[in-house]
Structures are given as C-alpha cells and as structure tokens.
Design a protein around this motif. Structure first.
Motif, PDB file in Angstrom:
ATOM      1  N   PHE A   1       0.835  -1.196   0.000  1.00  0.00           N
ATOM      2  CA  PHE A   1       0.000   0.000   0.000  1.00  0.00           C
ATOM      3  C   PHE A   1       0.878   1.257   0.000  1.00  0.00           C
ATOM      4  O   PHE A   1       0.536   2.264  -0.631  1.00  0.00           O
ATOM      5  CB  PHE A   1      -0.923   0.025   1.220  1.00  0.00           C
ATOM      6  CG  PHE A   1      -1.923  -1.110   1.271  1.00  0.00           C
ATOM      7  CD1 PHE A   1      -2.121  -1.944   0.178  1.00  0.00           C
ATOM      8  CD2 PHE A   1      -2.669  -1.342   2.422  1.00  0.00           C
ATOM      9  CE1 PHE A   1      -3.044  -2.992   0.230  1.00  0.00           C
ATOM     10  CE2 PHE A   1      -3.591  -2.387   2.480  1.00  0.00           C
ATOM     11  CZ  PHE A   1      -3.776  -3.207   1.385  1.00  0.00           C
TER      12      PHE A   1
ATOM     13  N   ALA B   1       2.362   2.097  -3.469  1.00  0.00           N
ATOM     14  CA  ALA B   1       1.408   2.666  -4.426  1.00  0.00           C
ATOM     15  C   ALA B   1       1.368   4.196  -4.339  1.00  0.00           C
ATOM     16  O   ALA B   1       1.105   4.886  -5.320  1.00  0.00           O
ATOM     17  CB  ALA B   1       0.011   2.084  -4.191  1.00  0.00           C
TER      18      ALA B   1
ATOM     19  N   HIS C   1     -10.743  -0.504  -2.876  1.00  0.00           N
ATOM     20  CA  HIS C   1      -9.412  -0.022  -2.505  1.00  0.00           C
ATOM     21  C   HIS C   1      -8.350  -1.084  -2.789  1.00  0.00           C
ATOM     22  O   HIS C   1      -7.267  -0.783  -3.276  1.00  0.00           O
ATOM     23  CB  HIS C   1      -9.373   0.402  -1.034  1.00  0.00           C
ATOM     24  CG  HIS C   1      -9.823   1.820  -0.821  1.00  0.00           C
ATOM     25  ND1 HIS C   1     -11.153   2.181  -0.764  1.00  0.00           N
ATOM     26  CD2 HIS C   1      -9.127   2.980  -0.693  1.00  0.00           C
ATOM     27  CE1 HIS C   1     -11.248   3.494  -0.589  1.00  0.00           C
ATOM     28  NE2 HIS C   1     -10.035   4.008  -0.552  1.00  0.00           N
TER      29      HIS C   1
ATOM     30  N   TYR D   1      -5.123  -0.508  -5.187  1.00  0.00           N
ATOM     31  CA  TYR D   1      -3.731  -0.721  -4.750  1.00  0.00           C
ATOM     32  C   TYR D   1      -3.065  -1.757  -5.657  1.00  0.00           C
ATOM     33  O   TYR D   1      -1.911  -1.629  -6.045  1.00  0.00           O
ATOM     34  CB  TYR D   1      -3.692  -1.236  -3.310  1.00  0.00           C
ATOM     35  CG  TYR D   1      -3.851  -0.178  -2.237  1.00  0.00           C
ATOM     36  CD1 TYR D   1      -2.953   0.893  -2.135  1.00  0.00           C
ATOM     37  CD2 TYR D   1      -4.865  -0.263  -1.288  1.00  0.00           C
ATOM     38  CE1 TYR D   1      -3.092   1.850  -1.128  1.00  0.00           C
ATOM     39  CE2 TYR D   1      -4.997   0.701  -0.275  1.00  0.00           C
ATOM     40  CZ  TYR D   1      -4.115   1.749  -0.203  1.00  0.00           C
ATOM     41  OH  TYR D   1      -4.242   2.688   0.782  1.00  0.00           O
TER      42      TYR D   1
ATOM     43  N   ASN E   1       0.285  -1.370  -8.179  1.00  0.00           N
ATOM     44  CA  ASN E   1       1.505  -2.159  -7.990  1.00  0.00           C
ATOM     45  C   ASN E   1       1.832  -3.047  -9.192  1.00  0.00           C
ATOM     46  O   ASN E   1       2.997  -3.208  -9.540  1.00  0.00           O
ATOM     47  CB  ASN E   1       1.402  -2.984  -6.701  1.00  0.00           C
ATOM     48  CG  ASN E   1       1.760  -2.150  -5.484  1.00  0.00           C
ATOM     49  OD1 ASN E   1       2.846  -1.564  -5.441  1.00  0.00           O
ATOM     50  ND2 ASN E   1       0.868  -2.053  -4.529  1.00  0.00           N
TER      51      ASN E   1
ATOM     52  N   ALA F   1      -5.536   4.767  -4.439  1.00  0.00           N
ATOM     53  CA  ALA F   1      -4.416   4.054  -3.823  1.00  0.00           C
ATOM     54  C   ALA F   1      -3.477   4.983  -3.059  1.00  0.00           C
ATOM     55  O   ALA F   1      -2.451   4.548  -2.542  1.00  0.00           O
ATOM     56  CB  ALA F   1      -3.647   3.285  -4.899  1.00  0.00           C
TER      57      ALA F   1
ATOM     58  N   PRO G   1      -1.893   3.977   4.192  1.00  0.00           N
ATOM     59  CA  PRO G   1      -1.553   2.541   4.167  1.00  0.00           C
ATOM     60  C   PRO G   1      -1.807   1.808   5.486  1.00  0.00           C
ATOM     61  O   PRO G   1      -2.241   0.655   5.473  1.00  0.00           O
ATOM     62  CB  PRO G   1      -0.056   2.520   3.849  1.00  0.00           C
ATOM     63  CG  PRO G   1       0.272   3.858   3.306  1.00  0.00           C
ATOM     64  CD  PRO G   1      -0.704   4.825   3.901  1.00  0.00           C
TER      65      PRO G   1
END
Lengths: 320, 320
Positions: free
Chosen positions: A285, A288, B201, B205, B209, B237, B241
């Motif tokens: 996370f 990102a 979400h 994310y 990535n 994203a 986190p």
C-alpha cells in the motif's frame, strides 16, 4: 502550459472531416476552432439525431450520413468512431480521398487501427494512426469541450515509410489542440494502454457488475454507501459500452497479458489477507503512494482531494 | 440538503475527546465547531508533530499524548485512529471514562471494533460503534474540512441492549455534522463495506503495484499516459496505508468472500475477451451504466465529467 494552447493562429488545413462526432470528435472541433487550425469542419454520422445535434451545436458546417461524402475536399480526415467500424469506413472512403490528404484516427488501440485502415488507403494519401490519451466518462456530441486535450499526451504511431512533412503537420495540429505529442510503435502503444487504460476500465466494469449481483447486499445499499470508494469505479464504468467492447476485441493479447499479471498480484494480496500478513499489505500500500506522487508531478492529475467531492451540483473544492 | 447542515445550534456535549486527529478526526472538529455542537474539544495523538499541528490549526483546545488523559471529563469520546489500535486504547481509557459518557469510533470495520472495544467499557458508559462513509485520499490533521460529511451516510451499529437516549444523542450529533444516519448490525456493515469500499481499494492498490512492476512498460510511461483511466486508481491508492492494512486484517472474511466473487466475474470477462464474445462484453458494460445513474440520483457523486479534470492546480469544471 508552454505550448500553443489557446493561441489562435493560421489554419494549417483547409477542411477537416470528422468521421464521428462523439466526445472526442466534438472536442476536436471545439479545440480546432479555438486554435483557428482549420478552414472549415464537416462531419459524418450514421445517426440522424447526432447529425442534427452536431449542426445545432455548430461543431461542423455540415453533417453527412455517408463518410464518403464527408471526406471529399478534406485535407485532414480523422476517424472518431468505435474501432470496430474502421475497416468498413476505410474501405468506403478510400476512393474518395483527396490526393495529399492526411488520414488519422483517435482510437484506443493502434495495431488493429493500422491493420484495418492502412490496406484501404490509396497512393498519395498519408495515413498516420493516433490516440489522444484524454477523455471523460461522458459520450456524444454534447460531451465535448475545447480544453479536453490541454496538457494531455497524444500518441502517434506512424509507419516506417511515413512522409515526414505529413507527420510534422499532424504533430503541429495536435500540439495546437493543446496536447503534447509522443511517437511510438502501434504494438508498444497497445501494451502501454492495456495497463494504463484498458485493464483499469475492465476491472471497474467488473466490480460494478459484481456489486450488482450480490445476494447479501442490495443494489440500493451499494449505491447508498458508494462514497467509500465504489462511486469512483462507477464513474469509470459509465464510459461508452460500444467503444470499450471494440477496444477489448481489438487489443486482446496485450489486455490478456496485463490481466494475467493483475490476477497474479491480486492472488498474492488475497493470500496476505488470509494469513494476516500485515507487513506485506502495508508495504504494498505504501509503494502505491509513490506512483500517485509521480502522476501529480507529471501534471496528469490534480493534487486536490477530489475523492471527497461534494454531492451538490455546484461543487467547489473543499475550503481548507 | 434538508438536514441541519451549517446551522449552528445548542451544544449537546460539553466536551468531545478525539482519539486521533487525522482526516476524519480533524473533519469532525471542523464540522462540530461549524454546528456549535460541543462545548470544547480535546484530542490525543502519540505523534508529537500531530499534537503540535492540531493545536496550531485550532482543531482542539488541547492535545494529549495519552488517550487516558484526553478522555477525562469528556461526555463524548470518538476513536479516530486505525482499527488496529482500538484494543489498546479501549483498555487504557476504560478506567478514566466519565459515567454516562458515550464512546464511539469511525473505523471502516465494525465487528472487530465491537470485539476490541466493548469488553473494556465500564458499567454506565455507552459504547456505540459508528462509521461515517466519507473520505478523501489525503491523511493527517491538515486534511480535514467541515463539509466532508455533508449529504453522506454515517452507519451506527449499536448493540441490542443500547441505551435509547444515548443512541438518539449520537444520531443527532452525526446529523448536525451533516450526515444522514443508518442503523445496521456490525456484521451486515462489514459485508456492505467490503464491496463498496474495501475491495475497491484493494484492487486499486493492486493495479497500481502491477503497473509498477512491468518489464515491458516503464513507470515513466505508466505515469505519463495515466489520464486514460489509471490516474483514478492512483488517487484511491493514495489513501493511508496503515489504516487500510488494519481494515483488511480486521474484515478478512467479508473481503475474501467479495474478492472471490470479483475474481470469478473477472475470469468470465477474461474468457469473453479471449473468445471475442462482443455481445457479452457490451451487455455487461451497458449494465454498469445503470448503477452509475443510481449513484448520481442518490446524490453520492456529481454528474460532472470529473474524469476529464484539468491538470492545472486551479482546476475548474470544463466549460460547456
């Protein structure tokens, strides 16, 4: 914006023919008139309502039902219809194109555009495929606006034997519409767009449909509580269904390759959740966020917290 | 907005203690002061920089390092920290809570919130878990604004033995912050939010990535051509986190169930692409539009083509 945005100048084409006047076609009309880029603009659409509306809006001097009628006398022809229509249109306009005319398009896939258009182009006509990477979730002749291309990238994918002065002219056209121009091969374009546009749209469509067919959560609840993130996916999933159908049918290999990677990565995340691996989740996370900073730094999105946009139609940025 | 938004009235709590002053905590402070809802506000944060900033911004009269110090004398305590911190905070504040105080939270998962907080609540304290379904991708005490909850839903998940007048008071609090209030069970909340917020979400994310680790497309290209859809995923994203790690660790079952459905549906779409099944693609893409219309109709998003937002920081809605 250091380029020619908003600066009216000399026309570089005497007549532009837009084959299709949806979001992109109508935005080209607005931006080309803003920049004084063309003598006049004509258009073609198979749909009577669209022809009427495009003339009412002043997007074009005249609309035709037949693309072949629209291209007569045009020194720039741009296909702005779904990619699935290209082969038929190219075949029908081929014999009617002016010698020296430039033919281009705005489709989101480029290998298929070259495959479907190039064989029908007569000697002396310059075909250069293109793709302005810009859009909204809206469709039709009313959706366009002059600023759509400002600061966005337009990718051109000319063949190796391209006429250099025709390429320079089309490049100037897009720059004066507000875009920056990048040249690459059709194959590389299709790979880049598969990950930056096609797969994102596919997964947005997919989650909206998943949500619509649950037994334990009603559609009403999904809609009511959509501000938690889901509404942003519904926005992307509101884009034109026929256009997107044609994108996926015509960029199959790159999309399937990227989708394979996406699913592999999602399986790893799923496993991290199942086994309570918080360190892996937090790391992924956090990474990102760096990409997000890059997007803002490259001026391809605003840093404003738009995600928290207000519900009212006179929405303003939040007061801070 | 037909509710009490923006209308200052009588305070209904003498002291509000915010345990955590990030995006949601700071927005509660702004909205509570706008509505004249509370006598004064204090806060707690383990981070010295956050304590300093929250006081500088006037979000609170005083910040404390220890939650136990902040809750003394407070008749409303709201946990606005990541869900993973709840058990420790509940344990440490328990003995210091005022008799008759209401304790709530704003976390995105509710079964785990009840599991972690309820056992530590002393007799005579009213614990009612809550979740305002609103947010932006930004974090920290500077990110908050008074309008965040306007027209959004706040879900409360009281136990069956809840004190009716405490529930009514907390409900009024959220309504005067600008929200509409819905009551449901913690389990149902977690299922609804898994599909409307958690899985969206997670896949945002995930695709960011995936894009960052491709061999055939560079990060620079991903960023440059992000306006084709990808940039909207980078926005989602960019959310906090740690907060999201805790959401996934604490709503494992519902997320895994919804993720299973998502993957099943994605596999079907992938198959339609592989076999060139345009009819299935178009049908699914068209159905997604109906949900979008529902979201706009329910006032949970604006109809403006925000997807085409301008790159400049003084962004305006496109001129039409």
């Amino acid at each position: 914006m250091e380029n020619a945005v908003g600066r009216a100048g000399e026309p570089i084409f005497k007549r532009l023919a837009l084959i299709g006047v949806g979001l992109i076609g109508s935005s080209i009309s607005h931006a080309a008139r803003r920049a004084g880029l063309v003598g006049d603009i004509v258009g073609a659409s198979p749909t009577p309502g669209t022809r009427k509306r495009a003339e009412e809006l002043g997007l074009v001097a005249k609309m035709y039902a037949e693309p072949a009628d629209a291209v007569r006398g045009a020194d720039l022809v741009i296909l702005c219809s779904p990619v699935g229509t290209y082969a038929d249109i190219a075949k029908t306009i081929g014999p009617h194109l002016e010698k020296g005319a430039i033919v281009s398009d705005v489709g989101s896939v480029k290998s298929a555009a070259v495959r479907d258009i190039a064989p029908h182009m007569p000697q002396g006509v310059h075909f250069i495929a293109g793709h302005p990477v810009a859009g909204t979730e809206q469709s039709g002749p009313d959706a366009g606006f002059a600023e759509l291309f400002d600061g966005r990238w337009c990718i051109l994918t000319p063949g190796e034997d391209v006429d250099k002065s025709a390429l320079a002219k089309l490049q100037e056209f897009w720059q004066r519409l507000g875009s920056e121009v990048e040249i690459m091969s059709p194959e590389h374009h299709d790979m880049v767009l598969a990950i930056t546009s096609h797969v994102p749209h596919l997964i947005a469509y997919n989650i909206v449909n998943t949500a619509a067919h649950l037994e334990r959560v009603t559609d009403k609840e999904v809609i009511k509580f959509s501000a938690g993130g889901f509404r942003d996916f519904t926005r992307i999933a509101a884009s034109d269904p026929v256009m997107w159908r044609d994108v996926f049918l015509n960029n199959k290999e790159a999309v399937l390759e990227m989708l394979g990677r996406f699913s592999e990565d999602l399986t790893a995340l799923q496993r991290a959740i199942r086994f309570g691996d918080g360190a892996t989740l937090e790391k992924l996370f956090s990474e990102a966020r760096a990409i997000r900073r890059g997007v803002i730094h490259a001026n391809q999105d605003t840093p404003q917290p738009d995600f928290g946009r207000r519900a009212t139609s006179d929405a303003k940025a939040p007061q801070r």
